[in-house]
Enzyme design. Sequence first.
Site, PDB file in Angstrom:
ATOM      1  N   THR A   1      -3.873   1.067  -2.617  1.00  0.00           N
ATOM      2  CA  THR A   1      -3.546  -0.140  -2.200  1.00  0.00           C
ATOM      3  C   THR A   1      -3.481  -1.088  -3.549  1.00  0.00           C
ATOM      4  OG1 THR A   1      -4.807  -0.230  -0.048  1.00  0.00           O
ATOM      5  CG2 THR A   1      -3.919  -2.510  -0.859  1.00  0.00           C
TER       6      THR A   1
ATOM      7  N   ASP B   1       5.190  10.635  -8.254  1.00  0.00           N
ATOM      8  CA  ASP B   1       5.883   9.653  -7.343  1.00  0.00           C
ATOM      9  C   ASP B   1       6.775   8.674  -7.779  1.00  0.00           C
ATOM     10  OD1 ASP B   1       5.913   8.265  -4.736  1.00  0.00           O
ATOM     11  OD2 ASP B   1       4.328   6.906  -5.088  1.00  0.00           O
TER      12      ASP B   1
ATOM     13  N   ASN C   1       8.771   2.170  -7.115  1.00  0.00           N
ATOM     14  CA  ASN C   1       7.891   2.280  -8.130  1.00  0.00           C
ATOM     15  C   ASN C   1       8.534   1.865  -9.478  1.00  0.00           C
ATOM     16  OD1 ASN C   1       5.838   2.971  -6.496  1.00  0.00           O
ATOM     17  ND2 ASN C   1       6.284   5.062  -6.531  1.00  0.00           N
TER      18      ASN C   1
ATOM     19  N   SER D   1       0.898  -1.099   0.017  1.00  0.00           N
ATOM     20  CA  SER D   1       0.011  -0.008  -0.078  1.00  0.00           C
ATOM     21  C   SER D   1       0.973   1.408   0.188  1.00  0.00           C
ATOM     22  CB  SER D   1      -1.075   0.087   1.249  1.00  0.00           C
ATOM     23  OG  SER D   1      -0.137   0.172   2.439  1.00  0.00           O
TER      24      SER D   1
ATOM     25  N   TYR E   1       0.953  -8.496 -14.340  1.00  0.00           N
ATOM     26  CA  TYR E   1       1.725  -8.814 -12.865  1.00  0.00           C
ATOM     27  C   TYR E   1       3.131  -9.366 -13.283  1.00  0.00           C
ATOM     28  CZ  TYR E   1       2.957 -11.695  -9.193  1.00  0.00           C
ATOM     29  OH  TYR E   1       3.567 -12.304  -7.896  1.00  0.00           O
TER      30      TYR E   1
END
Length: 1339
Positions: free
Chosen positions: A720, A832, A837, A715, A787
């Site tokens: 999340t 961000d 990330n 999260s 994914y």
Amino acid sequence: MRATGTLQVLCFLLSLARGSEMGNSQAVCPGTLNGLSVTGDADNQYQTLYKLYEKCEVVMGNLEIVLTGHNADLSFLQWIREVTGYVLVAMNEFSVLPLPNLRVVRGTQVYDGKFAIFVMLNYNTNSSHALRQLKFTQLTEILSGGVYIEKNDKLCHMDTIDWRDIVRVRGAEIVVKNNGANCPPCHEVCKGRCWGPGPDDCQILTKTICAPQCNGRCFGPNPNQCCHDECAGGCSGPQDTDCFACRRFNDSGACVPRCPEPLVYNKLTFQLEPNPHTKYQYGGVCVASCPHNFVVDQTFCVRACPPDKMEVDKHGLKMCEPCGGLCPKACEGTGSGSRYQTVDSSNIDGFVNCTKILGNLDFLITGLNVDPWHKIPALDPEKLNVFRTVREITGYLNIQSWPPHMHNFSVFSNLTTIGGRSLYNRGFSLLIMKNLNVTSLGFRSLKEISAGRVYISANQQLCYHHSLNWTRLLRGPSEERLDIKYDRPLGECLAEGKVCDPLCSSGGCWGPGPGQCLSCRNYSREGVCVTHCNFLQGEPREFVHEAQCFSCHPECLPMEGTSTCNGSGSDACARCAHFRDGPHCVNSCPHGILGAKGPIYKYPDAQNECRPCHENCTQGCNGPELQDCLGQAEVLMSKPHLVIAVTVGLAVILMILGGSFLYWRGRRIQNKRAMRRYLERGESIEPLDPSEKANKVLARIFKETELRKLKVLGSGVFGTVHKGIWIPEGESIKIPVCIKVIEDKSGRQSFQAVTDHMLAVGSLDHAHIVRLLGLCPGSSLQLVTQYLPLGSLLDHVKQHRETLGPQLLLNWGVQIAKGMYYLEEHSMVHRDLALRNVMLKSPSQVQVADFGVADLLPPDDKQLLHSEAKTPIKWMALESIHFGKYTHQSDVWSYGVTVWELMTFGAEPYAGLRLAEIPDLLEKGERLAQPQICTIDVYMVMVKCWMIDENIRPTFKELANEFTRMARDPPRYLVIKRASGPGTPPAAEPSVLTTKELQEAELEPELDLDLDLEAEEEGLATSLGSALSLPTGTLTRPRGSQSLLSPSSGYMPMNQSSLGEACLDSAVLGGREQFSRPISLHPIPRGRPASESSEGHVTGSEAELQEKVSVCRSRSRSRSPRPRGDSAYHSQRHSLLTPVTPLSPPGLEEEDGNGYVMPDTHLRGASSSREGTLSSVGLSSVLGTEEEDEDEEYEYMNRKRRGSPPRPPRPGSLEELGYEYMDVGSDLSASLGSTQSCPLHPMAIVPSAGTTPDEDYEYMNRRRGAGGAGGDYAAMGACPAAEQGYEEMRAFQGPGHHAPHVRYARLKTLRSLEATDSAFDNPDYWHSRLFPKANAQRT
């Protein structure tokens, strides 16, 4: 009692059945083949048995128990269930042989040629120790061989066993005599058949009690209790899966006569095709793959291939295949580096069956004749025929001696290639000289001489070689590679008729006859030139392919007047000689060939076409009807209704099974194609509405029912992240995805509507950003991406820091910059960006994730508070922290922090600091410390990303350029030192990419980057001329006690005020300026060579040390001067791209610990005011000079001339400390003395002829010569002139012009400013520049 015994037997059989079902995974151990021979005493024999058979279930071989003592504990044998060979028990003293689970003795090997069980002489004549009982209570089958049990004085109950019930072969010899006499009777429940006196020792009968209808064993006396024919040792039911053991093979619990064949007959193609369900025979088990130490030979797992086959690797499977002649064999050659210098009688046998010579072949006179020195006899010339199998020589062929009766080198008639990897003498790969009796070469198969020269000389009888076209043999340029001389003249050869055969082409020949041609004029058959092929006549009939004659298939019928075939296959025949099965000509129609659904039977019709038999025919047929079946006509006609019912039932079952299999396979293929279609961007997804076809947005709008969340991955401040699956509507496939749930924290807004920004995020597609598969609007917005199981780059660098190398780190930096540049092109601000990330798509490819998420939030949620724990304050630019201003340049700040994380292997920035402290530190000029592995080049790129003024930060395009340049030479910019030792794993560093690969792989075409950095360096070197000179000294290493500050918090000050205090007074000693040791901000690792700093490989501490030496004068000069104009210095000057900013006069600025100039807004005298705007951190520029031939001393960030006057002493207090201009060798004129009162004006930058106006960066210490007015940097004066706003200032002092009276301005450090001056909301702060601007307007 009788009923009780029957019940016990049935329970026992059921337990065996359960054991057989659970025993598919068996512990297999090897047997022995020693017979009665033993080594050592009884204890040694026992230890050998224990090691071999502990926890063993299947003995692959023979079980031999010989000469074992009376106190031996043989309980470890109780797990043995099967022995593939024989059981030998002899000369032992133990009382009981515990084999209670032994069921089958296969007898593949028999003792003494006929016995599967041999038990003899198991007693001790000097004591009472003897074998008294064979506990074989479950033994029910001996597949091959007989039984011999004799002369065991105390062994009982052997004569009570019905051995005919155990032995399968009717005529097997059974000898049971001279064993124990005074034995107790069997228990009454055993009915006289037992292995011992107890009720549990009864013999299990599985054959003699069966009904007559049973062909083999049974599990009861009734006709419906027969075991399957493939059962061995009994069964628990009638199926092939109910067997206790298998007669032949066990296929996944079912007993079968053979394992699934590798080839099955296809009725549609009339061909034998690979069976996808094939298995191989490993002992008595069918396995899908052989053990790793076995190879496949047809359908068997074997330890080694037979002599006529070779081991090959086919699709990851080791198989034995026919060699098609001689199997390949590589042999060592002769000559340099070999054990032998020439071929002789001592080593000629080592070349038998060799197909490849690894090295060279030398034939010298010492090898063919007697070698008295080494006592080697003469070589038999007939043994030279061993070289007829040689096809390749990797080195050279040197023939300087040859037997007199051999007139050519036909022993090399199969030689096709001479590699020339090693050459003889002056580069020869083929050397033939002084062979007086040789008339032709005879290399009829030679097609290539890969390298080296050809030398043929002094062969007085040699002909034919004049005709050869050597250019067809020599690879590469053939000029000056031929040296042919002193052979028989061409005229004499022509006069004797020693010319090529007429069937040879113009390429020449190796000797006489049509078999020696280099190439043929018409056709060739097996290497011999012919005028025509046997198209219409002759045997065998032929067809032609690439001017070569090939025989037709043997099943083709020879035709008259027309072609017999058009290819080599059985399906290329014009007519068949025997029968035709589909398109193929066959010798006979299929009879019992295994197909996908069982054996295939066909019969020939009147036209010799193979037709299928009736489906109920199991032994062949003569026609298509049921009555045409062979061997079953009478039985089938006697029970027609039963046959029809069984046939229909089987057909229905087969159809159901076949249809189910086809449906399952079709669904599997369909799912794979669907998953590929959904995940690959190459196939555009059709929009739901036809009106959307003009819109090229490829984002998919998901429904809630299509997504399922499995678990939470993490999260963050925006939402999340879940791992989940996507089940497309109408599909059954499950696609793994990542689902990021974004919620409105205020609860006032939902995400029901699909905005243009959502679609814009979905339309982004680049190799280095995580592609958005789609989004799901609703009360909370769900973003769906593919994914990536490798996770984030942050976790990866933390876990693999010991194996990461500089190439990979720089490549990742390029890829992140490319992804961010793509977002910048599409007007997408990330907000961000951090290493957490950045995701790993593969170990060498990263992708930026979580872009554009903040713009999806309502305005209230975009306000980031310092107190919020998850707010990424440490990665945010100052303007973003204070004003919530997010731009592409604020992303550049975050990119610098991300690169810092990468270079520190995932260290936390500003560790140990509270978030509220970070903005104040950044305002004061504090920045993250230089990572240990980074040179100053890489660190300065990070520092430029953290400039206060967002307009002078580099763009992502420039960052991609810079990291691409550094990725060409990674060790030059990143220095990773690891402890070396036996236990240290080697770093998994990828190979360094070439310039072309970096241009193609690292930068996209749209960047339009200038990658020709070598040309830039050459131009820079040219422009520098002789300005670069040797330094007068180098840096010395400070002691550890001299360190003032060790940044434990993960940051370093950009403005180190204590630097001025550390600078000592300088003095001129003996006409030479002496320097003292500088004080470092960071501890420097010991043992590091000082020369690394001059090559671009420096640590953070060393970089600071070098920069501060240019500020602080010391009292000692280095002993080993080194030129600063080396490649690393030029590289640094290329890499430190600085923004174009105004310059200050000398004496008004001073560099901090990182080489940044910190000027004040106003020049200060004795009473000057400090009120004004703050100066932002900047980089110093270096002025040009007209005196190029003088010696200067260069440092990375600054330069200093030798012989400058001494500085005034430094003030003691921090308030009195002033900034001093680094280039102290200025030509100080009278006008310079008044510069303290002159206002400063921005410098005008005049672009040079070799630069473009849009060039964003210039180099740091670039020197210009005379006439610098047209150079990259304009000179500037101390005071502005009336006509142009400034006048020229000399950067270097001329000889004899000293100005010791000049006072240096004292400036207050940035750290000492009041809070009102450094407040971030002060407009003066944002209007500040690197250098003061006289006409700045306050807003």
